[in-house]
Design a protein around this motif. Structure first.
Motif, PDB file in Angstrom:
ATOM      1  N   ILE A  33       0.878  -1.177   0.000  1.00 45.23           N
ATOM      2  CA  ILE A  33       0.000   0.000   0.000  1.00 45.23           C
ATOM      3  C   ILE A  33       0.912   1.222   0.000  1.00 45.23           C
ATOM      4  CG2 ILE A  33      -1.681   1.297   1.366  1.00 45.23           C
ATOM      5  CD1 ILE A  33      -2.752  -1.338   2.366  1.00 45.23           C
ATOM      6  N   ASN A  34       0.573   2.246  -0.810  1.00 46.65           N
ATOM      7  CA  ASN A  34       1.429   3.434  -0.836  1.00 46.65           C
ATOM      8  C   ASN A  34       1.162   4.318   0.379  1.00 46.65           C
ATOM      9  OD1 ASN A  34      -0.893   4.870  -1.441  1.00 46.65           O
ATOM     10  ND2 ASN A  34      -0.321   5.341  -3.530  1.00 46.65           N
ATOM     11  N   ARG A  35       1.862   5.437   0.459  1.00 45.98           N
ATOM     12  CA  ARG A  35       1.777   6.302   1.641  1.00 45.98           C
ATOM     13  C   ARG A  35       0.360   6.848   1.842  1.00 45.98           C
ATOM     14  NH1 ARG A  35       6.049  11.063   2.214  1.00 45.98           N
ATOM     15  NH2 ARG A  35       4.824  11.851   0.490  1.00 45.98           N
ATOM     16  N   GLN A  36      -0.386   7.048   0.744  1.00 46.85           N
ATOM     17  CA  GLN A  36      -1.754   7.573   0.835  1.00 46.85           C
ATOM     18  C   GLN A  36      -2.786   6.491   1.155  1.00 46.85           C
ATOM     19  OE1 GLN A  36       0.328   8.372  -1.850  1.00 46.85           O
ATOM     20  NE2 GLN A  36       0.884  10.288  -0.853  1.00 46.85           N
ATOM     21  N   GLY A  37      -2.373   5.223   1.233  1.00 47.05           N
ATOM     22  CA  GLY A  37      -3.288   4.135   1.565  1.00 47.05           C
ATOM     23  C   GLY A  37      -3.909   3.462   0.360  1.00 47.05           C
ATOM     24  N   GLU A  38      -3.415   3.757  -0.848  1.00 47.79           N
ATOM     25  CA  GLU A  38      -3.947   3.130  -2.062  1.00 47.79           C
ATOM     26  C   GLU A  38      -3.135   1.877  -2.376  1.00 47.79           C
ATOM     27  OE1 GLU A  38      -3.313   6.276  -4.754  1.00 47.79           O
ATOM     28  OE2 GLU A  38      -4.942   7.511  -3.976  1.00 47.79           O
ATOM     29  N   PRO A  39      -3.800   0.812  -2.826  1.00 52.68           N
ATOM     30  CA  PRO A  39      -3.075  -0.431  -3.100  1.00 52.68           C
ATOM     31  C   PRO A  39      -2.208  -0.337  -4.352  1.00 52.68           C
ATOM     32  CG  PRO A  39      -5.422  -0.705  -3.538  1.00 52.68           C
ATOM     33  CD  PRO A  39      -5.243   0.661  -2.974  1.00 52.68           C
ATOM     34  N   LEU A  40      -1.038  -0.957  -4.274  1.00 52.25           N
ATOM     35  CA  LEU A  40      -0.116  -1.079  -5.397  1.00 52.25           C
ATOM     36  C   LEU A  40       0.014  -2.561  -5.748  1.00 52.25           C
ATOM     37  CD1 LEU A  40       2.689   1.316  -4.133  1.00 52.25           C
ATOM     38  CD2 LEU A  40       0.876   1.851  -5.762  1.00 52.25           C
ATOM     39  N   MET A  41       0.784  -2.857  -6.783  1.00 58.73           N
ATOM     40  CA  MET A  41       1.015  -4.249  -7.153  1.00 58.73           C
ATOM     41  C   MET A  41       1.853  -4.942  -6.073  1.00 58.73           C
ATOM     42  SD  MET A  41      -0.598  -4.941  -9.854  1.00 58.73           S
ATOM     43  CE  MET A  41       0.097  -6.496 -10.338  1.00 58.73           C
ATOM     44  N   PRO A  42       1.553  -6.208  -5.789  1.00 63.22           N
ATOM     45  CA  PRO A  42       2.349  -6.951  -4.802  1.00 63.22           C
ATOM     46  C   PRO A  42       3.806  -7.089  -5.240  1.00 63.22           C
ATOM     47  CG  PRO A  42       0.296  -8.093  -5.275  1.00 63.22           C
ATOM     48  CD  PRO A  42       0.415  -6.981  -6.271  1.00 63.22           C
ATOM     49  N   CYS A  43       4.702  -7.156  -4.268  1.00 65.00           N
ATOM     50  CA  CYS A  43       6.131  -7.294  -4.565  1.00 65.00           C
ATOM     51  C   CYS A  43       6.643  -8.634  -4.043  1.00 65.00           C
ATOM     52  CB  CYS A  43       6.924  -6.141  -3.947  1.00 65.00           C
ATOM     53  SG  CYS A  43       7.003  -6.170  -2.155  1.00 65.00           S
ATOM     54  N   LYS A  44       7.869  -8.974  -4.439  1.00 65.63           N
ATOM     55  CA  LYS A  44       8.478 -10.213  -3.973  1.00 65.63           C
ATOM     56  C   LYS A  44       8.869 -10.091  -2.508  1.00 65.63           C
ATOM     57  CE  LYS A  44      10.291 -11.759  -8.372  1.00 65.63           C
ATOM     58  NZ  LYS A  44      11.500 -12.161  -9.120  1.00 65.63           N
ATOM     59  N   GLN A  45       9.026 -11.249  -1.852  1.00 69.50           N
ATOM     60  CA  GLN A  45       9.378 -11.244  -0.429  1.00 69.50           C
ATOM     61  C   GLN A  45      10.751 -10.633  -0.185  1.00 69.50           C
ATOM     62  OE1 GLN A  45       8.890 -15.254   0.977  1.00 69.50           O
ATOM     63  NE2 GLN A  45       6.676 -15.199   0.771  1.00 69.50           N
ATOM     64  N   GLN A  46      11.690 -10.823  -1.114  1.00 68.47           N
ATOM     65  CA  GLN A  46      13.024 -10.254  -0.951  1.00 68.47           C
ATOM     66  C   GLN A  46      12.971  -8.730  -0.959  1.00 68.47           C
ATOM     67  OE1 GLN A  46      12.088 -12.513  -3.150  1.00 68.47           O
ATOM     68  NE2 GLN A  46      13.590 -14.137  -3.407  1.00 68.47           N
TER      69      GLN A  46
ATOM     70  N   VAL B 269       1.001 -15.979 -10.853  1.00 70.04           N
ATOM     71  CA  VAL B 269       0.201 -16.179  -9.650  1.00 70.04           C
ATOM     72  C   VAL B 269       0.842 -15.332  -8.553  1.00 70.04           C
ATOM     73  CG1 VAL B 269      -0.591 -17.831  -7.932  1.00 70.04           C
ATOM     74  CG2 VAL B 269      -0.467 -18.501 -10.333  1.00 70.04           C
ATOM     75  N   LEU B 270       0.108 -14.335  -8.066  1.00 69.81           N
ATOM     76  CA  LEU B 270       0.639 -13.422  -7.052  1.00 69.81           C
ATOM     77  C   LEU B 270       0.418 -13.935  -5.634  1.00 69.81           C
ATOM     78  CD1 LEU B 270      -0.634 -10.085  -8.610  1.00 69.81           C
ATOM     79  CD2 LEU B 270       1.588 -11.167  -8.913  1.00 69.81           C
ATOM     80  N   PHE B 271      -0.669 -14.667  -5.442  1.00 71.54           N
ATOM     81  CA  PHE B 271      -1.013 -15.150  -4.110  1.00 71.54           C
ATOM     82  C   PHE B 271      -1.918 -16.350  -4.264  1.00 71.54           C
ATOM     83  CE2 PHE B 271      -4.159 -15.193  -0.655  1.00 71.54           C
ATOM     84  CZ  PHE B 271      -3.333 -15.259   0.448  1.00 71.54           C
ATOM     85  N   GLN B 272      -1.693 -17.354  -3.427  1.00 74.75           N
ATOM     86  CA  GLN B 272      -2.639 -18.464  -3.363  1.00 74.75           C
ATOM     87  C   GLN B 272      -2.671 -18.968  -1.931  1.00 74.75           C
ATOM     88  OE1 GLN B 272      -1.412 -21.362  -6.189  1.00 74.75           O
ATOM     89  NE2 GLN B 272       0.302 -22.105  -4.982  1.00 74.75           N
ATOM     90  N   GLY B 273      -3.848 -19.372  -1.515  1.00 74.40           N
ATOM     91  CA  GLY B 273      -3.991 -19.830  -0.142  1.00 74.40           C
ATOM     92  C   GLY B 273      -5.276 -20.579   0.063  1.00 74.40           C
ATOM     93  N   GLU B 274      -5.366 -21.204   1.223  1.00 76.72           N
ATOM     94  CA  GLU B 274      -6.551 -21.964   1.590  1.00 76.72           C
ATOM     95  C   GLU B 274      -6.932 -21.572   3.007  1.00 76.72           C
ATOM     96  OE1 GLU B 274      -7.292 -26.339   0.504  1.00 76.72           O
ATOM     97  OE2 GLU B 274      -6.560 -26.381   2.555  1.00 76.72           O
ATOM     98  N   VAL B 275      -8.202 -21.276   3.213  1.00 77.07           N
ATOM     99  CA  VAL B 275      -8.704 -20.866   4.518  1.00 77.07           C
ATOM    100  C   VAL B 275      -9.632 -21.947   5.032  1.00 77.07           C
ATOM    101  CG1 VAL B 275     -10.004 -19.115   5.767  1.00 77.07           C
ATOM    102  CG2 VAL B 275      -8.594 -18.445   3.838  1.00 77.07           C
ATOM    103  N   SER B 276      -9.425 -22.388   6.262  1.00 81.70           N
ATOM    104  CA  SER B 276     -10.296 -23.396   6.870  1.00 81.70           C
ATOM    105  C   SER B 276     -11.498 -22.705   7.504  1.00 81.70           C
ATOM    106  CB  SER B 276      -9.550 -24.186   7.940  1.00 81.70           C
ATOM    107  OG  SER B 276      -8.498 -24.896   7.362  1.00 81.70           O
ATOM    108  N   LEU B 277     -12.673 -23.251   7.248  1.00 83.90           N
ATOM    109  CA  LEU B 277     -13.903 -22.687   7.801  1.00 83.90           C
ATOM    110  C   LEU B 277     -14.234 -23.353   9.137  1.00 83.90           C
ATOM    111  CD1 LEU B 277     -16.029 -22.644   4.551  1.00 83.90           C
ATOM    112  CD2 LEU B 277     -14.995 -20.701   5.679  1.00 83.90           C
ATOM    113  N   ARG B 278     -14.959 -22.636   9.975  1.00 80.95           N
ATOM    114  CA  ARG B 278     -15.377 -23.189  11.263  1.00 80.95           C
ATOM    115  C   ARG B 278     -16.366 -24.319  11.043  1.00 80.95           C
ATOM    116  NH1 ARG B 278     -16.642 -18.957  15.865  1.00 80.95           N
ATOM    117  NH2 ARG B 278     -16.772 -20.943  16.907  1.00 80.95           N
TER     118      ARG B 278
END
Length: 170
Positions: free
Chosen positions: A8-21, A76-85
């Motif tokens: 997120i930039n300084r103004q709070g607007e989303p930017l493109m995701p970056c690498k972990q490094q 693929v920028l992000f992938q994940g799995e969320v467990s439901l209650r």
């Protein structure tokens, strides 16, 4: 495959995701700070307009898990799995048992109530409401940290009886 870090930039607007490094270097040099842990998001402390692309959020909701994927063009920028209650019904049953126990105790007179038995239109069981709300919350979380996000939800209806016996008719 490594997930990318949301930015997120300084103004709070989303930017493109970056690498972990890149994220690690920004945090160590003091040019960014951590905003959220789930999904992991950093905010830049310097001015940046940023480069934005069209991003696609894919959601595959099931009975026990939600599959989430964020793609941009061919990456693929992000992938994940969320467990439901899975314990909502059990917790409500326990609450009902305690409530009935209080009512049946030998205490002061309590007049019976019979006019509160109708369910409102559009009512869903609490366990289903919990799962739907969990889906909506995760979609909102991802859309808040992604620029130009397009949503794709996979919906599949299965007839289990038809799967076991293909020649069955309704």
């Amino acid at each position: 495959m490594q997930n990318r870090v949301f930015v997120i930039n300084r103004q709070g607007e989303p930017l493109m995701p970056c690498k972990q490094q890149k994220c690690r270097k920004l945090l160590q040099s003091g040019k960014a700070k951590v905003i959220k842990k789930e999904p992991f998001t950093i905010q830049l402390l310097f001015g940046s307009t940023g480069y934005k692309q069209l991003v696609s959020i894919g959601v595959d909701s099931g009975q026990h898990h939600i599959g989430l994927a964020v793609t941009s063009q061919d990456k693929v920028l992000f992938q994940g799995e969320v467990s439901l209650r899975q314990d909502v019904k059990k917790l409500l049953d326990t609450r009902r048992i305690y409530r009935r126990g209080r009512r049946n105790r030998n205490t002061r007179y309590r007049p019976p109530r019979f006019l509160n038995r109708a369910k409102p239109a559009g009512w869903l069981p609490p366990s289903v409401v919990s799962k739907v709300q969990h889906n909506i919350n995760w979609i909102r979380r991802l859309r808040a940290v992604l620029p130009k996000a397009e949503l794709h939800i996979e919906v599949g209806k299965f007839d289990m009886a038809k799967m076991k016996q293909p020649d069955i008719t309704a």
